[in-house]
Design a protein around this motif. Structure first.
Motif, PDB file in Angstrom:
ATOM      1  N   MET A 165       0.829  -1.204   0.000  1.00 38.30           N
ATOM      2  CA  MET A 165       0.000   0.000   0.000  1.00 38.30           C
ATOM      3  C   MET A 165       0.871   1.265   0.000  1.00 38.30           C
ATOM      4  N   ALA A 166       1.967   1.232   0.738  1.00 40.70           N
ATOM      5  CA  ALA A 166       2.868   2.391   0.780  1.00 40.70           C
ATOM      6  C   ALA A 166       3.502   2.625  -0.591  1.00 40.70           C
ATOM      7  N   VAL A 167       3.954   1.558  -1.228  1.00 37.53           N
ATOM      8  CA  VAL A 167       4.557   1.688  -2.560  1.00 37.53           C
ATOM      9  C   VAL A 167       3.519   2.176  -3.562  1.00 37.53           C
ATOM     10  N   SER A 168       2.323   1.635  -3.486  1.00 41.14           N
ATOM     11  CA  SER A 168       1.256   2.057  -4.405  1.00 41.14           C
ATOM     12  C   SER A 168       0.924   3.526  -4.204  1.00 41.14           C
ATOM     13  N   GLY A 169       0.809   3.950  -2.953  1.00 46.38           N
ATOM     14  CA  GLY A 169       0.522   5.361  -2.674  1.00 46.38           C
ATOM     15  C   GLY A 169       1.619   6.270  -3.169  1.00 46.38           C
ATOM     16  N   THR A 170       2.861   5.855  -2.978  1.00 47.03           N
ATOM     17  CA  THR A 170       3.996   6.641  -3.457  1.00 47.03           C
ATOM     18  C   THR A 170       3.969   6.763  -4.972  1.00 47.03           C
ATOM     19  N   LEU A 171       3.667   5.679  -5.657  1.00 49.75           N
ATOM     20  CA  LEU A 171       3.595   5.718  -7.119  1.00 49.75           C
ATOM     21  C   LEU A 171       2.470   6.627  -7.603  1.00 49.75           C
ATOM     22  N   VAL A 172       1.352   6.619  -6.926  1.00 48.70           N
ATOM     23  CA  VAL A 172       0.238   7.491  -7.314  1.00 48.70           C
ATOM     24  C   VAL A 172       0.638   8.958  -7.152  1.00 48.70           C
ATOM     25  N   VAL A 173       1.255   9.291  -6.022  1.00 54.19           N
ATOM     26  CA  VAL A 173       1.682  10.681  -5.784  1.00 54.19           C
ATOM     27  C   VAL A 173       2.731  11.092  -6.809  1.00 54.19           C
ATOM     28  N   TYR A 174       3.695  10.214  -7.084  1.00 50.72           N
ATOM     29  CA  TYR A 174       4.723  10.517  -8.077  1.00 50.72           C
ATOM     30  C   TYR A 174       4.109  10.725  -9.453  1.00 50.72           C
ATOM     31  N   ASN A 175       3.143   9.896  -9.811  1.00 51.10           N
ATOM     32  CA  ASN A 175       2.494  10.007 -11.110  1.00 51.10           C
ATOM     33  C   ASN A 175       1.758  11.340 -11.236  1.00 51.10           C
ATOM     34  N   GLN A 176       1.077  11.755 -10.193  1.00 48.96           N
ATOM     35  CA  GLN A 176       0.381  13.041 -10.228  1.00 48.96           C
ATOM     36  C   GLN A 176       1.377  14.185 -10.370  1.00 48.96           C
ATOM     37  N   TYR A 177       2.472  14.108  -9.634  1.00 47.44           N
ATOM     38  CA  TYR A 177       3.500  15.145  -9.734  1.00 47.44           C
ATOM     39  C   TYR A 177       4.103  15.167 -11.135  1.00 47.44           C
ATOM     40  N   TYR A 178       4.377  14.003 -11.700  1.00 46.34           N
ATOM     41  CA  TYR A 178       4.943  13.912 -13.044  1.00 46.34           C
ATOM     42  C   TYR A 178       4.021  14.567 -14.063  1.00 46.34           C
ATOM     43  N   PHE A 179       2.723  14.289 -13.995  1.00 42.80           N
ATOM     44  CA  PHE A 179       1.793  14.871 -14.952  1.00 42.80           C
ATOM     45  C   PHE A 179       1.671  16.377 -14.774  1.00 42.80           C
ATOM     46  N   SER A 180       1.734  16.872 -13.549  1.00 37.71           N
ATOM     47  CA  SER A 180       1.668  18.318 -13.353  1.00 37.71           C
ATOM     48  C   SER A 180       2.916  18.996 -13.913  1.00 37.71           C
ATOM     49  N   VAL A 181       4.077  18.374 -13.729  1.00 40.35           N
ATOM     50  CA  VAL A 181       5.313  18.929 -14.283  1.00 40.35           C
ATOM     51  C   VAL A 181       5.278  18.879 -15.812  1.00 40.35           C
ATOM     52  N   GLU A 182       4.776  17.796 -16.355  1.00 41.34           N
ATOM     53  CA  GLU A 182       4.669  17.662 -17.814  1.00 41.34           C
ATOM     54  C   GLU A 182       3.741  18.734 -18.386  1.00 41.34           C
ATOM     55  N   LYS A 183       2.645  19.003 -17.711  1.00 39.53           N
ATOM     56  CA  LYS A 183       1.708  20.044 -18.146  1.00 39.53           C
ATOM     57  C   LYS A 183       2.378  21.415 -18.104  1.00 39.53           C
ATOM     58  N   GLU A 184       3.134  21.679 -17.058  1.00 42.63           N
ATOM     59  CA  GLU A 184       3.825  22.959 -16.938  1.00 42.63           C
ATOM     60  C   GLU A 184       4.882  23.112 -18.029  1.00 42.63           C
ATOM     61  N   ILE A 185       5.592  22.036 -18.340  1.00 39.60           N
ATOM     62  CA  ILE A 185       6.599  22.074 -19.414  1.00 39.60           C
ATOM     63  C   ILE A 185       5.931  22.395 -20.747  1.00 39.60           C
ATOM     64  N   THR A 186       4.786  21.784 -20.997  1.00 40.10           N
ATOM     65  CA  THR A 186       4.059  22.048 -22.241  1.00 40.10           C
ATOM     66  C   THR A 186       3.638  23.511 -22.324  1.00 40.10           C
ATOM     67  N   GLN A 187       3.117  24.055 -21.228  1.00 36.38           N
ATOM     68  CA  GLN A 187       2.701  25.455 -21.223  1.00 36.38           C
ATOM     69  C   GLN A 187       3.886  26.387 -21.434  1.00 36.38           C
ATOM     70  N   LEU A 188       4.997  26.098 -20.771  1.00 37.96           N
ATOM     71  CA  LEU A 188       6.178  26.945 -20.923  1.00 37.96           C
ATOM     72  C   LEU A 188       6.764  26.856 -22.328  1.00 37.96           C
ATOM     73  N   THR A 189       6.703  25.689 -22.935  1.00 33.16           N
ATOM     74  CA  THR A 189       7.177  25.539 -24.314  1.00 33.16           C
ATOM     75  C   THR A 189       6.302  26.362 -25.263  1.00 33.16           C
ATOM     76  N   GLU A 190       5.001  26.343 -25.029  1.00 28.99           N
ATOM     77  CA  GLU A 190       4.093  27.133 -25.857  1.00 28.99           C
ATOM     78  C   GLU A 190       4.372  28.625 -25.692  1.00 28.99           C
ATOM     79  N   ILE A 191       4.598  29.065 -24.475  1.00 25.02           N
ATOM     80  CA  ILE A 191       4.919  30.481 -24.230  1.00 25.02           C
ATOM     81  C   ILE A 191       6.236  30.846 -24.898  1.00 25.02           C
TER      82      ILE A 191
END
Length: 100
Positions: A27-53
């Motif tokens: 459960m701890a590993v699964s929770g960590t992976l979920v949090v990491y995945n959410q962080y990864y997608f937020s960073v990816e979204k920010e990179i896309t926005q900054l590239t567009e700018i």
């Protein structure tokens, strides 16, 4: 009947107790992976926005450079000098150049 159920429940509890560490780890590993995945997608979204700018700013920069070259052309500066400042073209036969 109740005694059998109690023994069965005790047996199930000992089974759960035996493997609880593994379930907690899972459960701890699964929770960590979920949090990491959410962080990864937020960073990816920010990179896309900054590239567009960045692309928009690069295009604007190119347009401004084109406008600068148009505004600083010698023909335009000469035309402004003649019209607004009443300047006349230079007669190079009357100019003395000093060599140093």
């Amino acid at each position: 009947m109740i005694r059998e159920k109690a023994l069965e429940l005790k047996k199930d509890f000992s089974y759960i107790k035996k493997y609880i560490k593994y379930w907690l780890f899972f459960m701890a590993v699964s929770g960590t992976l979920v949090v990491y995945n959410q962080y990864y997608f937020s960073v990816e979204k920010e990179i896309t926005q900054l590239t567009e700018i960045k692309n928009q700013l690069t295009a604007k920069n190119m347009l401004l450079k084109k406008e600068i070259s148009k505004l600083s052309s010698p023909e335009r500066i000469g035309k402004i000098a003649k019209q607004n400042l009443k300047m006349k073209p230079v007669d190079y036969s009357n100019v003395r150049f000093i060599d140093q």
